[in-house]
Design an enzyme around this catalytic site. Sequence first.
Site, PDB file in Angstrom:
ATOM      1  N   THR A  38      81.581  19.821  30.381  1.00 23.29           N
ATOM      2  CA  THR A  38      80.269  19.846  29.901  1.00 23.29           C
ATOM      3  C   THR A  38      80.282  18.625  29.133  1.00 23.29           C
ATOM      4  OG1 THR A  38      80.380  21.048  27.822  1.00 23.29           O
ATOM      5  CG2 THR A  38      79.947  22.281  29.832  1.00 23.29           C
ATOM      6  N   ILE A  62      83.656  28.670  34.396  1.00 20.27           N
ATOM      7  CA  ILE A  62      84.365  30.077  34.115  1.00 20.27           C
ATOM      8  C   ILE A  62      83.280  31.014  34.569  1.00 20.27           C
ATOM      9  CG2 ILE A  62      85.879  29.204  32.355  1.00 20.27           C
ATOM     10  CD1 ILE A  62      83.824  30.763  30.459  1.00 20.27           C
ATOM     11  N   THR A 135      84.383  33.845  16.909  1.00 17.23           N
ATOM     12  CA  THR A 135      84.006  33.166  15.686  1.00 17.23           C
ATOM     13  C   THR A 135      83.641  34.196  14.679  1.00 17.23           C
ATOM     14  OG1 THR A 135      82.100  31.752  14.720  1.00 17.23           O
ATOM     15  CG2 THR A 135      81.635  33.024  16.886  1.00 17.23           C
ATOM     16  N   ASP A 136      83.730  33.617  13.412  1.00 13.66           N
ATOM     17  CA  ASP A 136      83.226  34.649  12.185  1.00 13.66           C
ATOM     18  C   ASP A 136      81.839  34.646  12.242  1.00 13.66           C
ATOM     19  OD1 ASP A 136      82.321  32.067  11.430  1.00 13.66           O
ATOM     20  OD2 ASP A 136      83.563  32.044   9.414  1.00 13.66           O
ATOM     21  N   GLU A 137      80.847  34.068  13.000  1.00 15.23           N
ATOM     22  CA  GLU A 137      79.616  34.069  12.969  1.00 15.23           C
ATOM     23  C   GLU A 137      79.030  35.193  13.545  1.00 15.23           C
ATOM     24  OE1 GLU A 137      77.370  30.638  14.053  1.00 15.23           O
ATOM     25  OE2 GLU A 137      78.817  29.102  13.231  1.00 15.23           O
ATOM     26  N   ALA A 185      74.857  35.469  18.955  1.00 14.67           N
ATOM     27  CA  ALA A 185      74.651  36.554  19.562  1.00 14.67           C
ATOM     28  C   ALA A 185      75.366  36.536  20.967  1.00 14.67           C
ATOM     29  CB  ALA A 185      73.065  36.762  19.901  1.00 14.67           C
ATOM     30  N   LYS A 187      78.181  34.919  21.565  1.00 16.26           N
ATOM     31  CA  LYS A 187      79.598  35.364  21.475  1.00 16.26           C
ATOM     32  C   LYS A 187      80.048  36.546  20.957  1.00 16.26           C
ATOM     33  CE  LYS A 187      82.810  32.670  20.806  1.00 16.26           C
ATOM     34  NZ  LYS A 187      83.556  32.089  22.005  1.00 16.26           N
ATOM     35  N   ARG A 247      80.570  27.284   3.837  1.00 16.46           N
ATOM     36  CA  ARG A 247      81.205  27.519   4.964  1.00 16.46           C
ATOM     37  C   ARG A 247      82.850  27.498   4.532  1.00 16.46           C
ATOM     38  NH1 ARG A 247      77.168  28.693   6.709  1.00 16.46           N
ATOM     39  NH2 ARG A 247      75.896  27.941   8.445  1.00 16.46           N
TER      40      ARG A 247
HETATM   41  P1  NAD Z   1      83.838  22.732  22.232  1.00 15.17           P
HETATM   42  O1  NAD Z   1      82.341  22.524  22.233  1.00 15.17           O
HETATM   43  O2  NAD Z   1      84.215  21.433  21.268  1.00 15.17           O
HETATM   44  O3  NAD Z   1      84.555  22.758  23.524  1.00 15.17           O
HETATM   45  C1  NAD Z   1      84.044  23.650  24.555  1.00 15.17           C
HETATM   46  C2  NAD Z   1      84.769  23.364  25.776  1.00 15.17           C
HETATM   47  O4  NAD Z   1      84.343  24.444  26.779  1.00 15.17           O
HETATM   48  C3  NAD Z   1      84.519  22.039  26.431  1.00 15.17           C
HETATM   49  O5  NAD Z   1      85.573  21.383  26.811  1.00 15.17           O
HETATM   50  C4  NAD Z   1      83.171  22.362  27.740  1.00 15.17           C
HETATM   51  O6  NAD Z   1      83.461  21.316  28.702  1.00 15.17           O
HETATM   52  C5  NAD Z   1      84.154  23.690  27.972  1.00 15.17           C
HETATM   53  N1  NAD Z   1      83.183  24.347  28.711  1.00 15.17           N
HETATM   54  C6  NAD Z   1      81.616  24.688  28.445  1.00 15.17           C
HETATM   55  N2  NAD Z   1      81.051  25.489  29.163  1.00 15.17           N
HETATM   56  C7  NAD Z   1      82.073  25.769  30.252  1.00 15.17           C
HETATM   57  C8  NAD Z   1      82.172  26.590  31.626  1.00 15.17           C
HETATM   58  N3  NAD Z   1      81.033  27.034  31.891  1.00 15.17           N
HETATM   59  N4  NAD Z   1      83.141  26.505  32.131  1.00 15.17           N
HETATM   60  C9  NAD Z   1      84.235  25.923  31.771  1.00 15.17           C
HETATM   61  N5  NAD Z   1      84.319  25.141  30.741  1.00 15.17           N
HETATM   62  C10 NAD Z   1      83.252  25.065  29.914  1.00 15.17           C
HETATM   63  O7  NAD Z   1      84.287  24.024  21.424  1.00 15.17           O
HETATM   64  P2  NAD Z   1      85.028  24.377  20.134  1.00 15.17           P
HETATM   65  O8  NAD Z   1      84.543  23.902  18.987  1.00 15.17           O
HETATM   66  O9  NAD Z   1      86.410  23.586  20.513  1.00 15.17           O
HETATM   67  O10 NAD Z   1      85.456  25.782  20.079  1.00 15.17           O
HETATM   68  C11 NAD Z   1      86.259  26.529  21.258  1.00 15.17           C
HETATM   69  C12 NAD Z   1      85.968  27.919  21.095  1.00 15.17           C
HETATM   70  O11 NAD Z   1      86.212  28.369  19.726  1.00 15.17           O
HETATM   71  C13 NAD Z   1      84.678  28.275  21.534  1.00 15.17           C
HETATM   72  O12 NAD Z   1      84.592  29.573  22.149  1.00 15.17           O
HETATM   73  C14 NAD Z   1      83.978  28.697  20.027  1.00 15.17           C
HETATM   74  O13 NAD Z   1      83.113  29.818  19.900  1.00 15.17           O
HETATM   75  C15 NAD Z   1      85.298  29.187  19.110  1.00 15.17           C
HETATM   76  N6  NAD Z   1      85.459  28.789  17.680  1.00 15.17           N
HETATM   77  C16 NAD Z   1      85.160  27.655  17.218  1.00 15.17           C
HETATM   78  C17 NAD Z   1      85.011  27.441  16.013  1.00 15.17           C
HETATM   79  C18 NAD Z   1      84.898  25.961  15.427  1.00 15.17           C
HETATM   80  O14 NAD Z   1      84.655  25.544  14.054  1.00 15.17           O
HETATM   81  N7  NAD Z   1      84.649  24.884  16.260  1.00 15.17           N
HETATM   82  C19 NAD Z   1      85.218  28.365  15.124  1.00 15.17           C
HETATM   83  C20 NAD Z   1      85.585  29.389  15.576  1.00 15.17           C
HETATM   84  C21 NAD Z   1      85.506  29.665  16.918  1.00 15.17           C
HETATM   85  O1  DAU Z   2      81.908  29.325  11.667  1.00 14.20           O
HETATM   86  C1  DAU Z   2      82.402  29.090  13.103  1.00 14.20           C
HETATM   87  C2  DAU Z   2      81.519  28.375  13.570  1.00 14.20           C
HETATM   88  O2  DAU Z   2      81.494  26.992  12.909  1.00 14.20           O
HETATM   89  C3  DAU Z   2      81.790  28.119  14.922  1.00 14.20           C
HETATM   90  O3  DAU Z   2      81.671  29.301  15.634  1.00 14.20           O
HETATM   91  C4  DAU Z   2      80.750  27.060  15.823  1.00 14.20           C
HETATM   92  O4  DAU Z   2      81.211  26.842  17.226  1.00 14.20           O
HETATM   93  C5  DAU Z   2      80.978  25.792  15.088  1.00 14.20           C
HETATM   94  O5  DAU Z   2      79.926  25.070  15.617  1.00 14.20           O
HETATM   95  C6  DAU Z   2      80.666  26.110  13.326  1.00 14.20           C
HETATM   96  O6  DAU Z   2      79.277  26.576  13.199  1.00 14.20           O
HETATM   97  P1  DAU Z   2      78.171  25.655  11.970  1.00 14.20           P
HETATM   98  O7  DAU Z   2      77.015  25.897  12.240  1.00 14.20           O
HETATM   99  O8  DAU Z   2      78.874  26.423  10.652  1.00 14.20           O
HETATM  100  O9  DAU Z   2      79.076  24.155  12.080  1.00 14.20           O
HETATM  101  P2  DAU Z   2      77.944  22.853  11.924  1.00 14.20           P
HETATM  102  O10 DAU Z   2      78.867  21.762  11.796  1.00 14.20           O
HETATM  103  O11 DAU Z   2      76.935  22.896  12.809  1.00 14.20           O
HETATM  104  O12 DAU Z   2      77.296  22.967  10.490  1.00 14.20           O
HETATM  105  C7  DAU Z   2      78.249  23.324   9.282  1.00 14.20           C
HETATM  106  C8  DAU Z   2      77.143  23.495   8.289  1.00 14.20           C
HETATM  107  O13 DAU Z   2      76.630  22.213   8.231  1.00 14.20           O
HETATM  108  C9  DAU Z   2      76.022  24.428   8.382  1.00 14.20           C
HETATM  109  O14 DAU Z   2      75.577  25.213   7.277  1.00 14.20           O
HETATM  110  C10 DAU Z   2      74.670  23.639   8.939  1.00 14.20           C
HETATM  111  C11 DAU Z   2      75.135  22.053   8.038  1.00 14.20           C
HETATM  112  N1  DAU Z   2      74.534  20.998   8.812  1.00 14.20           N
HETATM  113  C12 DAU Z   2      74.929  20.949  10.173  1.00 14.20           C
HETATM  114  C13 DAU Z   2      74.780  19.551  10.539  1.00 14.20           C
HETATM  115  C14 DAU Z   2      75.192  19.342  12.079  1.00 14.20           C
HETATM  116  C15 DAU Z   2      73.834  20.229   8.052  1.00 14.20           C
HETATM  117  O15 DAU Z   2      73.511  20.412   7.053  1.00 14.20           O
HETATM  118  N2  DAU Z   2      73.392  19.025   8.906  1.00 14.20           N
HETATM  119  C16 DAU Z   2      74.151  18.662  10.183  1.00 14.20           C
HETATM  120  O16 DAU Z   2      73.566  17.662  10.605  1.00 14.20           O
END
Ligand code: NAD
Ligand code: DAU
Length: 370
Positions: A38, A62, A135-137, A185, A187, A247
Amino acid sequence: MKRNILITGGAGFIGSHVVRLFVNKYPDYNIYNVDMLTYAGNLDNLKDVANRPNYTFIRADIADLDKMRRVIRENCIDGIINLAAESHVDRSIADPFTFARTNVMGTLSLLQAAREYWESLDERYEGKIFYHISTDEVYGALEVTHPEGTEAPFTTRASADAHMAYGTDFFVETTKYAPHSPYSASKASSDHFVRAYHDTYGMPTIVTNCSNNYGPNQFPEKLIPLFITNICQGKSLPVYGKGENVRDWLYVEDHARAIDLIFHKGKIADTYNIGGFNEWKNIDLIKVLIRTVDRLIGNPEGHSDHLITYITDRPGHDLRYAIDSRKLQSELGWEPSLQFEEGIEKTVRWYLDNPEWTENIISGRYRQDQ
Ligand code: NAD
Ligand code: DAU
């Protein structure tokens, strides 16, 4: 031992670090990375391992049940680490259906395909594992209840213990699910399906719930990479609301190490919370980022402070996330390896040293190459 491991979402941020760790650390494992590519998938993230003999990339969705059946059967998959997901909260507010499709139906398709294959074998589920990354969310939001006179971050276990003694609450593995955004929701729903496959069919599953990750290769729509990019380009930094949301940040390689440990040593049917005891108010984190970027690119201190721009809050913006990861620490001996200041410095340096990685995304070139 020879194993065939399917890692989904391996071209994304966290997935690419997990794939790299497994390909390098386990030359006897065959690592299959299934990713649909994606907007968030980027094969540039895996250039260094792309030609390894124990690594195979498969472009697939998937949520395509028949395709998942074939991938799992043809490659005799015995372990699955499911990271593929739609992951950005703001996108889930604009387009919840895509999140339900990938995060819920995608996870369910993988579970079903794995179940059909594993149940067809003589040994059935023996030696198999379906490990779902969550995720913790899903736990919802916490109040900010730091005792008077103290401030986040809780940089150490000891200070976290002190805060707990004062009654400050954290998410633990038994905290009730209370998701607020369409992302969380979806997740939460996928986590429930994973546990249901254990309870109903006996599939060996594990779920882990991690806090916010940061580090190299994070798509520049998320707070830290977006703000690093904007500071470098002198663009405004859109802070949602008053910037008071909290966070709990973990360096992505520490999450990947935890996933490796839990995949190999975690207790089946169990849940582990993963986090760094490293809470930051957004605005305090943003000030650290500005100071670090300005210093590393040679700007005088305070040069980019004026870029901070307060904008309308995210709808349903969760106030605070905070993970209690003491179960993982005491049962499996995992510890985060980096202090936050070190992790941020490493992260900022990576984005400064690899400008073409971000430029390829902004220009859209990364999608033409794959
Ligand atoms: P990301 O968005 O960077 O990567 C997601 C990947 O999944 C991408 O490579 C995308 O191409 C692939 N993908 C999306 N839809 C797909 C589908 N239908 N089939 C196959 N591949 C598909 O995400 P991330 O930040 O690396 O997060 C990875 C996992 O960890 C997620 O499940 C997310 O919920 C979880 N997570 C993320 C964070 C965070 O802070 N980023 C924290 C806790 C948990
Ligand atoms: O807690 C784990 C989660 O953390 C993961 O499950 C998600 O995949 C990941 O995207 C992340 O979610 P958040 O919403 O916490 O991350 P984000 O980087 O989008 O935002 C972090 C904080 O910063 C949040 O309180 C929103 C704020 N924010 C974010 C953006 C993008 C801003 O104030 N300005 C912004 O432009």
